[in-house]
Design a protein around this motif. Sequence first.
Motif, short mmCIF file in Angstrom:
data_model
loop_
_atom_site.label_atom_id
_atom_site.label_comp_id
_atom_site.label_asym_id
_atom_site.label_seq_id
_atom_site.Cartn_x
_atom_site.Cartn_y
_atom_site.Cartn_z
N LYS A 109 6.42 -77.38 -10.22
CA LYS A 109 6.47 -76.52 -9.03
C LYS A 109 5.88 -77.23 -7.82
CE LYS A 109 4.12 -73.20 -10.95
NZ LYS A 109 4.00 -73.75 -12.31
N THR A 110 4.69 -77.79 -8.02
CA THR A 110 4.00 -78.45 -6.89
C THR A 110 4.76 -79.68 -6.44
OG1 THR A 110 1.87 -77.63 -7.72
CG2 THR A 110 1.81 -79.45 -6.16
N MET A 111 5.28 -80.46 -7.39
CA MET A 111 6.04 -81.66 -7.04
C MET A 111 7.28 -81.30 -6.23
SD MET A 111 6.20 -84.90 -7.17
CE MET A 111 7.38 -86.22 -6.95
N LEU A 112 7.96 -80.22 -6.63
CA LEU A 112 9.15 -79.80 -5.90
C LEU A 112 8.78 -79.36 -4.49
CD1 LEU A 112 12.15 -79.19 -5.78
CD2 LEU A 112 11.71 -76.99 -6.89
N GLN A 113 7.67 -78.64 -4.35
CA GLN A 113 7.25 -78.22 -3.01
C GLN A 113 6.85 -79.42 -2.15
OE1 GLN A 113 4.32 -75.01 -3.70
NE2 GLN A 113 5.89 -73.59 -3.05
N HIS A 114 6.28 -80.45 -2.77
CA HIS A 114 5.98 -81.67 -2.02
C HIS A 114 7.27 -82.29 -1.48
CE1 HIS A 114 1.82 -82.59 -4.01
NE2 HIS A 114 1.92 -81.37 -3.54
N GLN A 115 8.30 -82.35 -2.31
CA GLN A 115 9.58 -82.91 -1.88
C GLN A 115 10.17 -82.09 -0.74
OE1 GLN A 115 9.83 -86.13 -2.88
NE2 GLN A 115 11.95 -85.81 -3.45
N LEU A 116 10.10 -80.77 -0.86
CA LEU A 116 10.64 -79.91 0.19
C LEU A 116 9.85 -80.08 1.48
CD1 LEU A 116 11.27 -76.64 -1.87
CD2 LEU A 116 12.91 -78.42 -1.28
N ALA A 117 8.53 -80.21 1.36
CA ALA A 117 7.70 -80.40 2.55
C ALA A 117 8.05 -81.70 3.26
CB ALA A 117 6.22 -80.38 2.17
N LYS A 118 8.30 -82.75 2.48
CA LYS A 118 8.56 -84.06 3.08
C LYS A 118 9.97 -84.16 3.66
CE LYS A 118 8.48 -89.03 2.19
NZ LYS A 118 8.20 -90.11 1.22
N TRP A 119 10.96 -83.63 2.95
CA TRP A 119 12.34 -83.94 3.29
C TRP A 119 13.12 -82.80 3.94
CZ3 TRP A 119 13.36 -88.80 3.56
CH2 TRP A 119 12.74 -89.70 2.71
N SER A 120 12.65 -81.56 3.85
CA SER A 120 13.42 -80.47 4.46
C SER A 120 13.46 -80.65 5.97
CB SER A 120 12.82 -79.12 4.10
OG SER A 120 11.58 -78.93 4.75
N ASP A 121 14.50 -80.12 6.59
CA ASP A 121 14.64 -80.31 8.04
C ASP A 121 13.92 -79.22 8.84
OD1 ASP A 121 16.40 -78.28 7.41
OD2 ASP A 121 18.04 -79.02 8.66
N ALA A 122 12.85 -78.66 8.26
CA ALA A 122 11.96 -77.79 9.03
C ALA A 122 11.13 -78.65 9.97
CB ALA A 122 11.05 -77.00 8.09
N ASP A 123 10.79 -78.09 11.14
CA ASP A 123 9.99 -78.83 12.11
C ASP A 123 8.53 -78.91 11.70
OD1 ASP A 123 12.22 -79.12 13.89
OD2 ASP A 123 11.91 -77.04 14.52
N ILE A 124 8.03 -77.84 11.08
CA ILE A 124 6.60 -77.73 10.75
C ILE A 124 6.47 -77.19 9.33
CG2 ILE A 124 4.47 -76.44 11.28
CD1 ILE A 124 5.33 -76.55 14.23
N ILE A 125 5.49 -77.71 8.60
CA ILE A 125 5.20 -77.26 7.24
C ILE A 125 3.82 -76.61 7.22
CG2 ILE A 125 4.90 -77.94 4.83
CD1 ILE A 125 7.75 -78.32 5.86
N VAL A 126 3.75 -75.40 6.67
CA VAL A 126 2.46 -74.74 6.40
C VAL A 126 2.35 -74.62 4.89
CG1 VAL A 126 1.04 -72.70 6.73
CG2 VAL A 126 2.54 -73.47 8.58
#
Length: 583
Positions: A239-256
Amino acid sequence: MFMKNTIKVINGPVVKLGSTDEFKMLEMVYVGPKRLIGEVISISDTETVIQVYETTQGLKVGDLVYPTGELVSVMLGPGLMGNIFDGVLRPLQKIKDSDGPFIKAGSNIPSLDFEQTFDVEVKVQEGNYLGCGMVYAVIKETSAIEHRLMVPPHIEGIAKSVKPSGTYKVKDTVLVLETKAGDVELKLYQTWPIKKARPVTERLELSTPLITGQRVIDTLFPIAKGGTAAIPGGFGTGKTMLQHQLAKWSDADIIVYVGCGERGNEMTQVLEEFTKLVDPRTNQTLMDRTILIANTSNMPVAAREASIYTGLTVAEYYRDMGYHVAIMADSTSRWAEALREISARLEEIPAEEGYPSYLPSRISKFYERAGMMINQNRSTGSVSIIGAVSPQGADFSEPVTQNTKRFVRAFWALDKSLAHQRHFAAINWNLSYSEYIYDLSSWYDNTLDPKFLKYRSRILSILAEEYKLNEIASLMGSDVLPDNQKLTIEIGRVIRTGFLQQNAFNAVDTFVPLHKQLNMIETILYLYDSSLRFIEKGKALSLILKSGIFDQVIQMKYEIGNEPTDQFDTLKHLIDQTIDSIF
């Protein structure tokens, strides 16, 4: 008066007072001589109940509770980006420098550094009308983010006095607004209650996908910008690894990123990794557009509940500036456990598995704050919520997972057996779903290719058929299956290992753009159709399998780069040549 505001009962984070009319519901209060932060959660004619967001060790009966007249609020302004905070938005690095490695009870270090200066570019002049949410100045907060200072909600008026652009501290006044209620000084920050959604002008339909670069998500189970998704999975499923990938690569401008009730060493790992990760957009550290909120498992349980709302409030603040924000909550199960513990201390009647009866409404209020919005300043921004769920024993029938399914529209079920096979992301394609595919169909047709959704449907159909055939083969052996069904199993293997499985540590495979994903599934289906025609002419499937072409198609995820190329046409030509040579 003070006798009415004295503590009568202390039960963990729950403090009870006698009958008093000094407090309002959900009011923030200060408890005891150390002035611990608390919140009024129940008022009756006989007692007032307060939950305390800090450890109550050392409190005693007879200590005073002080009203503030305000809701539990956080300070929002420049300086949040790139920092790590606790559940009530106190800066952990500042606390460490001041108090040591552990948070002292009653620590009142503000969220923002009042001594830090910022270069402020003022955007308005005296006499200008400023409505709610309008931008009056901008600050370069980090290399990636421009911080836009906005008129707070519910305030509007005429700019009476405006300071020139220059260097200012957070508490300096840069603008005085003349309103109907009197003059209002606007500084570099504003405050907002964490449990109250920030107002918007309009909620828009979700029509644009949040591109993650993870093939199983983008192709099979997409999430829209402003959408909601749940990642349920047992311990060790990624779960955490997947969220790390989403935080790094998703095209969101900001990650919280909200670590709610997670182990301290896990949050330390997150902090260390995020500071080392390079943002592919700017080639700077990913922390330049990330805010971490950490409420670890050894922190007060009541603050675990607050951390979720704190993260949402920060996300909405940046959304109001016109940014697309993705909030990662890891994990909402720990938040639900905090609700259960507080409910038990309040002696409320428990519902299923001891959770409070209002668990579904709390979960719905959390996910309903997501969305694509037209803000009060007419900019467009979004908050996408991706919440991890940690069901005990990977039991998806437990209350938190089941209630979460009611309120999210993308469900990415992690499978322990896939995780043990080193299959990342370990999303089980038979249990997962996305309801956004119909909302996003126009975007795929107009922006990518009208064939994309047809290919997606065929891929899902093959995977479903492969699952059934594997069950038959496990009982009776694969030899009883005809060649066309054996082909389905083989193509299913190609889809699983050559498309769905990704290598987060491979430079080419860690992020895959949509155009390459389209070419990959088109090539896999081309191999399937060509092989099926070969079988229908009376030839044996084993002849194609011996050629090694299936394994060559699997390797395309590494051997073909992410830039547009004609290598996929070359691979299709190789498929034709291989099959023709067998004839």
